[in-house]
Design a protein around this motif. Structure first.
Motif, PDB file in Angstrom:
ATOM      1  N   CYS A 224      29.218 -35.673  -7.974  1.00  0.00           N
ATOM      2  CA  CYS A 224      29.082 -34.765  -9.115  1.00  0.00           C
ATOM      3  C   CYS A 224      29.055 -33.348  -8.556  1.00  0.00           C
ATOM      4  O   CYS A 224      28.240 -33.039  -7.700  1.00  0.00           O
ATOM      5  N   CYS A 227      25.420 -31.538  -9.552  1.00  0.00           N
ATOM      6  CA  CYS A 227      24.133 -31.881  -8.940  1.00  0.00           C
ATOM      7  C   CYS A 227      24.308 -32.675  -7.658  1.00  0.00           C
ATOM      8  O   CYS A 227      23.331 -33.039  -7.021  1.00  0.00           O
ATOM      9  N   CYS A 238      28.096 -37.730 -15.228  1.00  0.00           N
ATOM     10  CA  CYS A 238      27.106 -37.973 -14.177  1.00  0.00           C
ATOM     11  C   CYS A 238      25.829 -38.515 -14.811  1.00  0.00           C
ATOM     12  O   CYS A 238      25.337 -37.968 -15.793  1.00  0.00           O
ATOM     13  N   CYS A 241      22.835 -35.519 -14.221  1.00  0.00           N
ATOM     14  CA  CYS A 241      22.832 -34.201 -14.867  1.00  0.00           C
ATOM     15  C   CYS A 241      23.696 -34.179 -16.118  1.00  0.00           C
ATOM     16  O   CYS A 241      23.677 -33.194 -16.860  1.00  0.00           O
TER      17      CYS A 241
END
Ligand SMILES: [Zn+2]
Ligand SMILES: [Zn+2]
Ligand SMILES: [Zn+2]
Length: 411
Positions: A224, A227, A238, A241
Motif C-alpha cells: 500500500c 501506509c 488496503c 488504511c
C-alpha cells in the motif's frame, strides 16, 4: 523508554517493491530496505513527547512571528517596517492574487494544518482516544508533508537581504527570530513523523498475507503506497488504511512525461520574461532571473549569485532532464545499475522544492520595498510561470514510480 511496542511483521519498500520482514526492534534503532537501503522505519526514543514539545513550540513560535515586526528597511531616511503577514498580503493588495495566495498557502495554511494535526495526533495516541480522528489526521499529515517549504522561504529572505544591501539598510525584527524558531521546530517535527510507525499505532499491525523477502509483485502482493502494509493483489483497498491499492502507479511514465512537457514549456517564459520589476526614483527596471544573477555577481555577492544560478536555472533543467532520462530508461534500459538510477531519482525528488528560492526572494522584496515612486519592487510575469515550473516538476517526480526501474531487472 516509550511504552509503545513495535512489532510490525512485514512491510513493502516504496522504492523497490521488496517485501521486508521486520525483526523485533528496540528503541532508537533504524531499519532500512535490504535491497535499496531506503530508510523504512526509525524508532527514536520518546517520539510522542518530542512531537508534542516541538509541534507545540512550533505553533507558539508561529503566533509570535505573526505578532511583531518581521523586517524593516530604510533608505535615505525613509523607512518601512512590515509584519510577516503584511509582507505576504502586499501581493494580494497589489493584485498578484495567485502568487499571494500561493505564498499564504505554502507558508501559513499548510504548516499550521500540519503542526496542528501532528500535535493532535500525538496527543490522541498518548491518550488512546478516537481512532477515526487519528486516521484522518494521519492522512492529512501524509498528504501535506512534501509541500512544506518554510525552510526554503527562510533562505529566500536572506538572499533578498543581500540583494538589497547596496540600496538600503535592512534589519530583522523580533518576529524574524521567532520565524527561525518556527522553521526549526517544524523541521524537527517532520523528522519525527514516521509513516509506518504512525499507521502501526493508529490502525494496529497490518494483517499481512504470508510473504517472503522477495519483490511483492512476484508473490501476488501489493505494498500500500499510503501506509506501506502488505496487501493481496485481489484486494481493491488496503485493509489497514482503506486506500485504493495498485501494484504500480497507473500510467506513471505517461503522466510524468506530460508534466515534464508542461514544465519545459513554462520554463521558456520563466527565463525570458522579467521576474521582478524594480522602481527607483521613478525609473522602472525589469530584471530576468539571469539578470538578477549577473546583478548579484556584479555586486560581489558571488556565493549568493551561484546559489540563485543553481537553484533557479540549473536545478529545474537538471530535474526535467533527469526525470525524462529515467522515463526513457523504463523502455530502453542502459548499462547503469538500478541503484544508480534510484540515487538519481532520490536527488531529483529532494532538491526540487529549493527552486522556489527565487520566488520567495521576489515575494519578500515586494512585501518589504513599497515606497511608491521612490523605490518599490513588484513581481514580473515570469514569477507565475516559474512557480508553475517548480510545482509541475515536483508533481512529475511524485508521479514517477521508482519500482518500475526494478521490474526491468527481472527477466
Ligand atoms: Zn527498497
Ligand atoms: Zn494502506
Ligand atoms: Zn494511490
Amino acid at each position: 523508554m516509550s511504552r509503545f511496542k513495535f512489532n510490525e511483521y512485514a512491510t513493502v519498500c516504496d522504492e523497490c517493491d521488496l517485501v521486508n520482514i521486520i525483526p523485533p526492534m528496540a528503541q532508537s534503532e533504524k531499519f532500512t530496505c535490504s535491497r535499496c537501503h531506503h530508510l523504512l522505519i526509525s524508532l527514536p526514543t520518546h517520539r510522542i513527547e518530542k512531537i508534542l514539545a516541538y509541534g507545540g513550540s512550533g505553533l507558539l513560535m508561529l503566533v509570535l512571528s505573526l505578532s511583531f515586526p518581521f523586517l524593516s528597511f530604510s533608505s535615505s531616511g525613509i523607512g518601512r517596517t512590515v509584519t510577516f503577514w503584511q509582507s505576504m498580503s502586499v501581493l494580494l493588495t497589489q493584485h498578484f492574487t495567485f502568487l499571494g495566495a500561493l505564498l499564504i498557502f505554502v507558508l501559513l495554511v499548510l504548516p499550521i494544518c500540519y503542526l496542528l494535526s501532528v500535535v493532535a495526533l500525538a496527543w490522541l495516541i498518548k491518550k488512546r482516544k478516537n481512532r477515526t480522528v487519528q486516521r484522518l489526521l494521519l492522512r492529512t499529515i501524509t498528504v501535506i508533508q512534501p509541500w512544506l517549504m518554510v525552510d526554503v522561504f527562510l533562505v529566500g529572505v536572506l538572499v533578498a537581504l543581500v540583494k538589497m544591501q547596496s540600496m538600503a539598510d535592512i534589519s530583522f525584527g523580533l518576529s524574524f527570530w521567532s520565524f527561525c524558531g518556527y522553521v526549526l521546530c517544524l523541521l524537527k517535527s517532520v523528522s519525527l513523523v514516521d509513516r509506518r510507525w504512525f499507521w502501526h499505532q493508529v490502525a494496529g499491525a497490518a494483517m499481512s498475507p504470508a510473504s517472503v523477502a522477495l519483490p511483492a509483485r512476484s508473490q501476488g502482493l501489493i505494498g500500500c503506497h499510503f501506509c506501506a502494509a502488505v496487501v493481496a493483489q485481489e484486494d481493491p483497498h488496503c485493509g489497514r488504511c482503506g486506500h485504493t491499492t495498485h501494484s504500480r502507479r497507473p500510467a506513471s511514465a505517461q503522466i510524468t512525461i506530460a508534466l515534464l512537457v508542461a514544465a519545459s514549456l513554462m520554463y521558456i517564459p520563466a527565463n525570458l520574461l522579467p521576474i521582478m520589476k524594480t522602481t527607483f526614483l521613478g525609473v522602472t527596471e525589469p530584471s530576468t532571473i539571469l539578470g538578477g544573477v549577473f546583478q548579484l555577481w556584479g555586486m560581489g555577492s558571488y556565493p549568493i549569485a551561484i546559489i540563485i544560478l543553481i537553484a533557479s536555472v540549473f536545478i529545474p533543467v537538471a530535474k526535467i532532464l533527469a526525470l525524462a532520462w529515467l522515463c526513457w530508461q523504463l523502455r530502453f534500459s542502459s548499462r547503469h545499475s538500478t541503484t544508480q538510477k534510484l540515487k538519481l531519482y532520490r536527488i531529483t525528488e529532494c532538491v526540487g522544492r529549493w527552486s522556489m528560492i527565487d520566488i520567495f526572494v521576489v515575494a519578500t522584496l515586494t512585501g518589504l520595498v513599497q515606497m511608491g515612486g521612490f523605490m518599490s519592487v513588484l513581481p514580473g510575469a515570469a514569477a507565475l510561470s516559474f512557480a508553475a515550473v517548480v510545482i509541475l516538476t515536483m508533481l512529475a517526480a511524485m508521479s514517477y514510480d521508482a519500482r518500475l526501474l526494478w521490474d526491468q531487472e527481472q527477466p
